[in-house]
Motif scaffolding. Structure first.
Motif, PDB file in Angstrom:
ATOM      1  N   GLY A 112       1.240  -1.274  -0.441  1.00 55.27           N
ATOM      2  CA  GLY A 112      -0.127  -0.080   0.236  1.00 55.27           C
ATOM      3  C   GLY A 112       0.694   1.257  -0.327  1.00 55.27           C
ATOM      4  N   ALA A 113       1.984   1.276   0.671  1.00 52.09           N
ATOM      5  CA  ALA A 113       2.688   3.035   0.801  1.00 52.09           C
ATOM      6  C   ALA A 113       3.501   2.639  -0.585  1.00 52.09           C
ATOM      7  N   VAL A 114       3.580   1.799  -1.590  1.00 49.58           N
ATOM      8  CA  VAL A 114       4.482   1.855  -2.502  1.00 49.58           C
ATOM      9  C   VAL A 114       3.390   2.224  -3.395  1.00 49.58           C
ATOM     10  N   VAL A 115       2.191   1.510  -3.375  1.00 43.72           N
ATOM     11  CA  VAL A 115       1.068   2.198  -4.577  1.00 43.72           C
ATOM     12  C   VAL A 115       0.550   3.716  -3.621  1.00 43.72           C
ATOM     13  N   ALA A 116       0.226   3.949  -2.361  1.00 41.50           N
ATOM     14  CA  ALA A 116       0.221   5.343  -2.573  1.00 41.50           C
ATOM     15  C   ALA A 116       0.927   6.116  -2.657  1.00 41.50           C
ATOM     16  N   ALA A 117       2.532   5.836  -3.155  1.00 42.07           N
ATOM     17  CA  ALA A 117       3.687   6.604  -2.961  1.00 42.07           C
ATOM     18  C   ALA A 117       3.422   7.002  -5.001  1.00 42.07           C
ATOM     19  N   ARG A 118       3.113   6.113  -5.385  1.00 46.29           N
ATOM     20  CA  ARG A 118       2.761   5.635  -6.995  1.00 46.29           C
ATOM     21  C   ARG A 118       1.428   6.822  -7.423  1.00 46.29           C
ATOM     22  N   LEU A 119       1.061   6.966  -6.454  1.00 45.97           N
ATOM     23  CA  LEU A 119      -0.492   7.680  -7.435  1.00 45.97           C
ATOM     24  C   LEU A 119       0.050   9.441  -7.151  1.00 45.97           C
ATOM     25  N   VAL A 120       0.539   9.747  -6.731  1.00 48.73           N
ATOM     26  CA  VAL A 120       1.445  11.257  -6.470  1.00 48.73           C
ATOM     27  C   VAL A 120       2.179  11.865  -7.728  1.00 48.73           C
ATOM     28  N   THR A 121       2.760  12.801  -7.117  1.00 45.22           N
ATOM     29  CA  THR A 121       3.846  13.695  -8.095  1.00 45.22           C
ATOM     30  C   THR A 121       5.027  13.592  -6.950  1.00 45.22           C
TER      31      THR A 121
END
Length: 412
Positions: A112-121
């Protein structure tokens, strides 16, 4: 922030509720299953064991599964584990169900942390990760107290049925809101294991084990401190725990922007503040209003350490951050178990109910020493400053020939 982060927060809310609610339900479970409260305490340890084992194992097994599908599978396992807890016919079965429910915890937060980081600039990754963790902190304000009251009035099984329902809601939200996140072209289990073996990653995990243990050396006995030292009645325990949860939420809100701006200084500052607040708590605990204020501050500075630690291991793992990110939650749960054990040992030695504060302060100082040592080693290698960068690759400070100022000037 993307709406997809809401789905991750809902899942984090359910995970946080089931992780901590057992502490408040131990007397009910012990009475219903005809065992002692200390024996029922193994149910807390069972969940932590599940986290420690499941984080690296499930992450490794799912290294080639698309991340959205992996999140759904992990939340499905979490839901099944809580349903099994609600239906457990005996104590042994409940222990096994708690281990099952804990298995997906670390892997979910790691992916989830990796996905969250990929969702933003670029430059907002830490805030995105902190937003996901808000679900965990809100669980301590709302989920745990409400679930505890529910379990006390309708039976502890009702609590796990409600958490099962939260798991189903989280699965629906993940399916609807999380976009497809492709795997890295060269991602493999071997690559993840090599990244996990990086010296800076290992030092980050060790910082989490010692630094965060300082929080749990006190939090594990906060209920007893409330009645034995602060002078409140048992009815006030829920309020004190909720105040700690409010502090955690404030810490998460502050930690995101600070970590995006300056990762290591945020980590150093939060660990140093944690040690100081723990020492202060030994004295403020005897004054009710000061004790309540300190509980909020303790929750804030304690949880401020989580975001920079999460981003640190993700950044240092760089091209293979998922296993390192998940292993960080194994480290946090080792801190949970170790801090609780050391705090309890101090009490058992006859040093009094306030003694865990000094144990916690010593652990926080050890965590700070490890973090500073890691930072000095990084500086010696030429990385003069580390800020929260992208888990997709090295940050500006880690890329040879690219200065932080030129990176910001280019809009990255």
């Amino acid at each position: 922030m993307p709406l997809a982060l809401l789905a991750l927060s809902i899942a984090a809310f359910g995970i946080g509720t089931t992780e901590f609610v057992m502490m408040g339900l131990l007397p009910n479970v012990a009475a219903d299953l005809h065992t002692s409260v200390p024996t029922a305490g193994y149910l807390v340890s069972a969940y932590a064991i599940g986290v420690v084992i499941g984080a690296p194992l499930l992450t490794a097994l799912g290294s080639r599964i698309p991340r959205k599908r992996m999140l759904l599978l992990l939340m499905a396992l979490f839901t099944v584990g809580n349903l099994a807890s609600a239906l457990a016919p005996g104590f042994g079965t409940l222990v096994a169900a708690r281990v099952l429910a804990g298995l997906p915890h670390g892997a979910f937060f790691g992916v989830g942390a990796v996905v969250a980081a990929r969702l933003v600039t670029e430059g907002r990754q830490a805030r995105a990760v902190a937003t996901m963790f808000l679900g965990l902190t809100v669980a301590n304000i709302v989920g745990v107290p409400a679930a505890t009251l529910l379990g006390q009035h309708l039976g502890w099984r009702a609590t796990f049925l409600v958490v099962t329902a939260i798991g189903l809601v989280a699965m629906a939200a993940l399916a609807r809101l999380i976009p497809y996140v492709p795997l890295d072209a060269h991602q493999s289990l071997g690559r993840e294991l090599r990244a996990l073996g990086d010296r800076q990653v290992l030092l980050g995990l060790l910082t989490a084990v010692f630094g965060f243990a300082g929080v749990f050396a006190v939090y594990s006995y906060l209920a007893s401190m409330t009645t034995q030292v602060m002078g409140f009645g048992e009815s006030s325990v829920t309020l004190v725990l909720a105040l700690f949860g409010i502090g955690m939420t404030l810490g998460a809100l502050v930690a995101g922007p600070l970590t995006d701006r300056a990762l290591r200084p945020t980590l150093y500052g939060s660990l140093a503040a944690l040690a100081l607040v723990l020492v202060a708590f030994r004295f403020t605990m005897h004054v009710q209003w000061a004790a309540l204020v300190t509980v909020v501050v303790l929750g804030a500075v304690g949880f401020m350490t989580t975001t920079p630690l999460q981003m640190l291991v993700m950044n240092k793992a760089q091209h293979a951050p998922t296993l390192a990110s998940a292993s960080n939650h194994s480290a946090f749960n080792l801190a949970n178990a170790g801090g609780a054990w050391l705090g309890g040992a101090a009490i058992a030695a006859g040093w009094g109910w306030t003694s865990p504060t000094l144990v916690g302060a010593a652990l926080a100082v050890m965590g700070l020493a490890i973090a500073v040592t890691a930072g000095l080693m990084d500086t010696a290698k030429g990385a003069s400053r580390v800020v929260a960068g992208s888990p997709l690759g090295p940050s500006a400070e880690d890329r040879p020939g690219v200065s932080p100022s030129s990176s910001r000037a280019s809009g990255s």
